[in-house]
Design a protein around this motif. Structure first.
Motif, PDB file in Angstrom:
ATOM      1  N   SER A  63       0.838  -1.051   0.544  1.00  0.00           N
ATOM      2  CA  SER A  63      -0.129   0.032  -0.298  1.00  0.00           C
ATOM      3  C   SER A  63       1.125   1.443   0.143  1.00  0.00           C
ATOM      4  CB  SER A  63      -0.634  -0.396   1.655  1.00  0.00           C
ATOM      5  OG  SER A  63      -1.160  -1.287   1.488  1.00  0.00           O
ATOM      6  N   TYR A  64       2.154   1.053   0.763  1.00  0.00           N
ATOM      7  CA  TYR A  64       2.760   2.675   1.312  1.00  0.00           C
ATOM      8  C   TYR A  64       3.076   2.423  -0.591  1.00  0.00           C
ATOM      9  CZ  TYR A  64       1.691   3.526   5.474  1.00  0.00           C
ATOM     10  OH  TYR A  64       1.101   3.503   6.615  1.00  0.00           O
ATOM     11  N   LEU A  65       4.273   1.461  -0.486  1.00  0.00           N
ATOM     12  CA  LEU A  65       5.110   1.724  -2.184  1.00  0.00           C
ATOM     13  C   LEU A  65       4.209   2.248  -3.449  1.00  0.00           C
ATOM     14  CD1 LEU A  65       7.672   1.331  -3.380  1.00  0.00           C
ATOM     15  CD2 LEU A  65       6.701  -1.404  -4.198  1.00  0.00           C
ATOM     16  N   THR A  66       2.820   1.587  -3.331  1.00  0.00           N
ATOM     17  CA  THR A  66       1.823   2.175  -4.479  1.00  0.00           C
ATOM     18  C   THR A  66       1.036   3.931  -3.740  1.00  0.00           C
ATOM     19  OG1 THR A  66       0.625   0.260  -4.397  1.00  0.00           O
ATOM     20  CG2 THR A  66      -0.381   2.702  -5.660  1.00  0.00           C
ATOM     21  N   ALA A  67       1.025   4.310  -2.843  1.00  0.00           N
ATOM     22  CA  ALA A  67       1.088   5.499  -2.056  1.00  0.00           C
ATOM     23  C   ALA A  67       2.382   6.536  -2.800  1.00  0.00           C
ATOM     24  CB  ALA A  67       0.726   5.475  -1.048  1.00  0.00           C
ATOM     25  N   PHE A  68       3.762   5.467  -2.351  1.00  0.00           N
ATOM     26  CA  PHE A  68       4.914   6.728  -3.372  1.00  0.00           C
ATOM     27  C   PHE A  68       5.730   6.971  -4.522  1.00  0.00           C
ATOM     28  CE2 PHE A  68       7.501   5.129   1.302  1.00  0.00           C
ATOM     29  CZ  PHE A  68       6.627   5.938   1.745  1.00  0.00           C
ATOM     30  N   ALA A  69       4.686   5.804  -5.126  1.00  0.00           N
ATOM     31  CA  ALA A  69       4.668   6.053  -6.675  1.00  0.00           C
ATOM     32  C   ALA A  69       3.587   6.285  -6.698  1.00  0.00           C
ATOM     33  CB  ALA A  69       4.295   4.329  -7.634  1.00  0.00           C
ATOM     34  N   GLN A  70       2.912   7.022  -6.501  1.00  0.00           N
ATOM     35  CA  GLN A  70       2.043   7.838  -6.841  1.00  0.00           C
ATOM     36  C   GLN A  70       2.500   9.630  -6.652  1.00  0.00           C
ATOM     37  OE1 GLN A  70      -2.272   7.370  -4.825  1.00  0.00           O
ATOM     38  NE2 GLN A  70      -2.160   5.214  -6.845  1.00  0.00           N
ATOM     39  N   GLY A  71       3.363   9.924  -5.598  1.00  0.00           N
ATOM     40  CA  GLY A  71       3.936  11.115  -5.469  1.00  0.00           C
ATOM     41  C   GLY A  71       3.810  11.962  -3.859  1.00  0.00           C
ATOM     42  N   TYR A  72       3.186  10.887  -2.828  1.00  0.00           N
ATOM     43  CA  TYR A  72       3.528  11.015  -1.155  1.00  0.00           C
ATOM     44  C   TYR A  72       4.726  10.101  -1.284  1.00  0.00           C
ATOM     45  CZ  TYR A  72      -2.397  10.455  -2.196  1.00  0.00           C
ATOM     46  OH  TYR A  72      -3.109  10.680  -2.062  1.00  0.00           O
ATOM     47  N   ALA A  73       5.091  11.060  -0.340  1.00  0.00           N
ATOM     48  CA  ALA A  73       6.504  10.450   0.478  1.00  0.00           C
ATOM     49  C   ALA A  73       6.350  10.852   1.968  1.00  0.00           C
ATOM     50  CB  ALA A  73       7.157  12.288   0.372  1.00  0.00           C
ATOM     51  N   PRO A  74       7.898  10.116   2.282  1.00  0.00           N
ATOM     52  CA  PRO A  74       7.438   9.180   4.001  1.00  0.00           C
ATOM     53  C   PRO A  74       7.088  11.125   4.746  1.00  0.00           C
ATOM     54  CG  PRO A  74       9.918   8.452   2.712  1.00  0.00           C
ATOM     55  CD  PRO A  74       8.204   9.845   1.425  1.00  0.00           C
TER      56      PRO A  74
END
Length: 855
Positions: A354-365
């Motif tokens: 889930s987090y990897l998909t979100a990071f791929a969409q531009g979200y960041a830590p």
């Protein structure tokens, strides 16, 4: 044609010689570790040297009936050949397919026993099929049906290196064939067609196949409905005999690979030397540590009986260790079941996808989500209200802390933002081979679907290898669109009895799955011991003496717990629980699986130099305000260093910590009319509406909502008033201002907005020269977020001003970019509810942060 027929039918063997001929064909295949110095198993038929030819009279009638019902219902009346099957096979050839199908019992006997062993490419040749048909007719004409059936039952392969019904009965049930009941007979009859689906290697599939045979027996009037029901309700009880074997689950995993690729006869009789990927030292280490941990938990009466461990080398995909259970021969814990390839729920270890998909969409830590009570519209599970492991709400948390500390509510929010289908696509491309249903809910991110430990370990290994999968190619006929194209490696080399190399693994195939930058973001978070300290403490079992990324998982029912983690050298996955799916006594991933993971990783790394995770180019380190993940302002009390993919850094300033002018005598909001020496500035955190209840419950100081009226000439409560939005509202998108203007001798009024509490620039967004009573004054669509002041000014005929003000926080809606169809080479821009196609040549101009997933 007559000569061909005569040549094929000449010199048929005597049935009494068949068992002898079959036994003489055996050449032991040996399975070794990766060094070739440890023999893991001699792969041969244990009954081939002293095989007993069981007379048909001693074979139970249920087994005879079941075999005929499932394999060849017209056996007693046909001529040894299925003519309809022959037509079907010919049609397959005309369509360019393999020549196969339509085999009777007699044809199977010819194909699998009488015809000499050939290379796999010859087994479906037209010549071989003709021989099979002719010999089947000749045998049917020359020998009686009972003798053919006896011949078949004593020579056919039943899986698990068992040839013939007596050997199979002893191997699976620990009894003679004449002692089998109806359920056991049906189980046996189902095996020749699919030997791998036997009750030792695949108990669930074996039970399904047994029930199919029972249904056939019922439909063909061999048994009564009551007998069918009783047989289906009977448990399949297997008896595993002890024999000399090392790493048994891995050995049988390798055997299955060999049989699938080359056929069981070639494997068990070929005299091969099979050099596997297994590191015997690592295997022994993993077995010992897993046994010790389970024994310790058992001593504490925590109802834990089993564990499984997988160790891979991420840059090659090689399986270095596979512990399927703590004791293969312990039937009380279903030790023969290989948990490493069984379907189990992964708990929070699935959050990675889930987090990897979100990071791929531009979200960041650095992005902040609000860990507060949230009800989700998750059809058909309405409503869905997740809870955290500690039953607490943690308020605003960066994604770094949310993932590292495994908070559930933020994970569900991230899945909701990233999209369930997008997340499933991510999981499948990273190596998950399950999760094939059409519908999954938001609980998916908390482990709401079943996966395999081997697949999960392989997927984590992709991140350990910088986003690139390494392994061997999945056979084309087994590839599924959207799923992984490579498999973990178990076999390094196969040499036949003549010294010829049949297969050799020299170097891995590779497949870039995600960018090195995205992989590093996940690694950086999962290796952050400080970020996970909130949930696990600073000195948990997740901390190694070298850099390591790690994630735990626990199912809500305490049936499964996991720990998966990696260094650049090894990736290790651990499962702890009970094979029978019974609940443990409050054993979580950190208390059950993590100690095994920690000790295995420390031991297998102890003689290796420390290899840090290497940051790829294209990363940016930046100071941000922890409360928002945005650029810090002078008001921000805590600034942290964060990492971003270049181009995805925040451009806006923090909008949480905001300064308010307070009238000190009464603590109310100051106005422009209050004396400066009675006004002070106080900084408060202003959270969005979803977090305000949390702030109130946790006594987070908030600014006053009432304005001081001591010195005000015009206020929000008089004839010049802003009625909406309310002071310090949180606005998403378009701003609409409504209010009242009804002073005597009105000349004109205007509405202006400016950024901050004391704007230096004003933008007029509405004006008029007429009275308004509780009506709309202006609308404005902001392009940037932050704190804004709205000011309504009315002027009377004498030029006297009458003013009302209100402050609001605006969250501007930015356009997003989504990949609609990953198989089309186009992108679409979603802006203001409109989809606009973007030419692929212009894709480089798009911010990576607005792309759902890179394919």
């Amino acid at each position: 044609a007559i000569n061909t027929y005569a040549s094929y039918s000449r010199d048929l063997p005597d049935p009494s010689e068949l068992n002898k001929q079959t036994a003489e064909q055996f050449k032991t295949t040996k399975i070794y570790d990766r060094t070739g110095s440890v023999v893991l198993y001699d792969l041969f038929d244990p009954h081939s040297g002293n095989r007993t030819n069981v007379p048909l009279a001693r074979v139970p009638q249920n087994l005879i009936n079941a075999t005929i019902a499932i394999e060849d219902k017209n056996f007693w009346t046909n001529e040894g050949v299925d003519y309809f099957g022959m037509v079907r096979a010919a049609w397959n050839v005309l369509r360019g397919q393999q020549l196969q199908g339509g085999s009777t019992l007699t044809q199977q006997l010819v194909k699998k026993v009488l015809l000499p062993l050939r290379e796999s490419s010859e087994r479906t040749s037209v010549e071989l099929k003709l021989k099979e048909i002719i010999l089947a007719r000749e045998i049917s004409a020359k020998y009686s049906k009972p003798q053919i059936l006896e011949w078949y039952l004593n020579t056919i392969y039943y899986g698990n290196l068992s040839y013939g019904v007596e050997a199979a009965s002893e191997a699976y049930f620990g009894k003679h064939v004449w002692e089998l009941d109806l359920s056991e007979s049906a189980t046996m009859a189902a095996m020749p067609e699919f030997p791998a689906l036997n009750p030792l290697d695949n108990p669930d599939a074996a039970r399904e196949r047994r029930d199919i045979v029972i249904d056939r027996l019922l439909s063909q009037n061999y048994i009564t409905p009551q007998q069918a029901t009783d047989a289906k309700n009977e448990q399949i009880v297997i008896v595993r005999q002890r024999f000399d074997i090392q790493a048994p689950h891995f050995v049988f995993y390798v055997r299955q690979y060999l049989e699938d690729k080359y056929g069981p006869d070639a494997v068990s009789r070929g005299g091969w030397k099979v050099y596997t990927s297994l590191d015997y030292n690592i295997q022994q280490t993993a077995e010992e540590i897993a046994r010790d941990q389970v024994a310790s938990l058992t001593a504490e009466k925590r109802n834990v009986t089993n564990a499984s461990v997988v160790v891979l080398r991420p840059n090659t995909g090689e399986i270095m260790a596979m512990v399927g259970s703590v004791n293969y021969f312990d039937q009380k814990i279903d030790g023969q079941v290989n948990i490493a390839v069984a379907n189990r729920q992964p708990g929070s270890s699935f959050k990675l996808f889930s987090y990897l998909t979100a990071f791929a969409q531009g979200y960041a830590p650095a992005k902040v989500v609000y860990d507060v009570r949230t009800s989700f519209d998750d059809s058909p599970n309405l409503p869905y209200v997740p809870e955290n492991y500690d039953r607490k709400y943690h308020g605003p948390v960066p994604l770094r802390v949310a993932l590292a500390s495994s908070f559930n509510i933020p994970a569900v929010k991230i899945l909701n933002l990233a999209g369930i289908r997008n997340t499933l696509n991510t999981a499948h491309r990273l190596g998950i081979t399950t999760l094939n249903r059409d519908q999954y809910g938001l609980a998916l991110t908390l482990g709401g679907g079943e996966v395999k430990l081997l697949d999960m370990t392989y997927a984590y290994g992709v991140l350990a290898n910088g986003g690139t999968m390494a392994g061997q190619g999945v056979p084309p006929e087994k590839q599924k669109p959207g799923f992984r194209k490579l498999d973990p490696v178990a076999v390094l080399k196969i040499v036949d009895a003549n010294g010829k190399t049949i297969e050799e693994y020299n170097k891995p195939q590779t497949d870039p799955i995600v960018s090195p930058q995205l992989a590093y973001l996940l690694t950086d978070v999962l290796s952050d011991n400080t970020a996970r300290a909130l949930a696990f403490g600073i000195n948990s079992a997740l901390k190694l003496t070298r850099p390591a990324a790690v994630k735990t998982g626990t199912t809500s029912s305490w049936k499964d717990n996991w720990t998966l983690g990696y260094t650049p050298d090894f990736v290790t996955g651990v499962w702890v629980g009970n094979s029978n799916n019974s609940e443990m006594e409050h054993i979580s991933g950190i208390t059950g699986a993590a100690p095994i993971w920690h000790d295995v990783m420390e031991r297998i790394h102890q003689n290796l130099p420390v290899h840090p995770f290497v940051e790829p180019p294209g990363m940016v380190h930046l100071d941000v305000c922890e409360a928002s993940g945005l650029l810090p302002t002078p008001q921000c009390p805590k600034v942290v260093k964060e990492i971003f993919v270049k181009g995805q850094e925040p451009k806006e300033k923090d909008n949480i910590w905001q300064a308010f002018r307070i009238f000190t005598p009464n603590g109310k909001l100051a106005t422009a009319f209050d004396p400066p020496n009675q006004v002070t500035t106080v900084v408060y955190p202003i959270y969005p509406p979803e977090a305000r209840d949390w702030a109130k419950e946790n006594n987070v100081p908030q600014p006053p909502t009432d304005f001081d009226t001591t010195y005000a000439a015009g206020t929000a409560g008089g004839d010049v008033a802003i009625l909406s939005p309310a002071p310090y509202s949180y606005i998403r998108g378009s701003l609409t201002v409504s209010g009242t203007v009804k002073i005597p001798d009105l000349r004109e009024w205007r509405v202006a907005v400016g950024q901050g509490l004391d704007p230096v620039k004003w933008l007029t967004i509405g004006s008029g020269n007429f009275a308004v009573d509780k009506g709309t004054l202006a609308s404005w669509n902001s392009t940037s977020s932050g704190l804004y002041t709205i000011q309504l000014t009315a002027v009377d005929a004498n030029g006297g001003p009458h003013t009302a003000t209100a402050q609001v926080t605006i969250d501007a809606l930015a356009p997003t970019v989504n990949i609609i169809n990953p198989w089309e080479d186009r992108l679409y821009l979603h802006e203001e509810d409109e989809w606009v196609s973007i030419d692929t040549e212009a894709q480089d101009n798009l911010s990576m942060g607005k792309v759902d997933f890179f394919l």
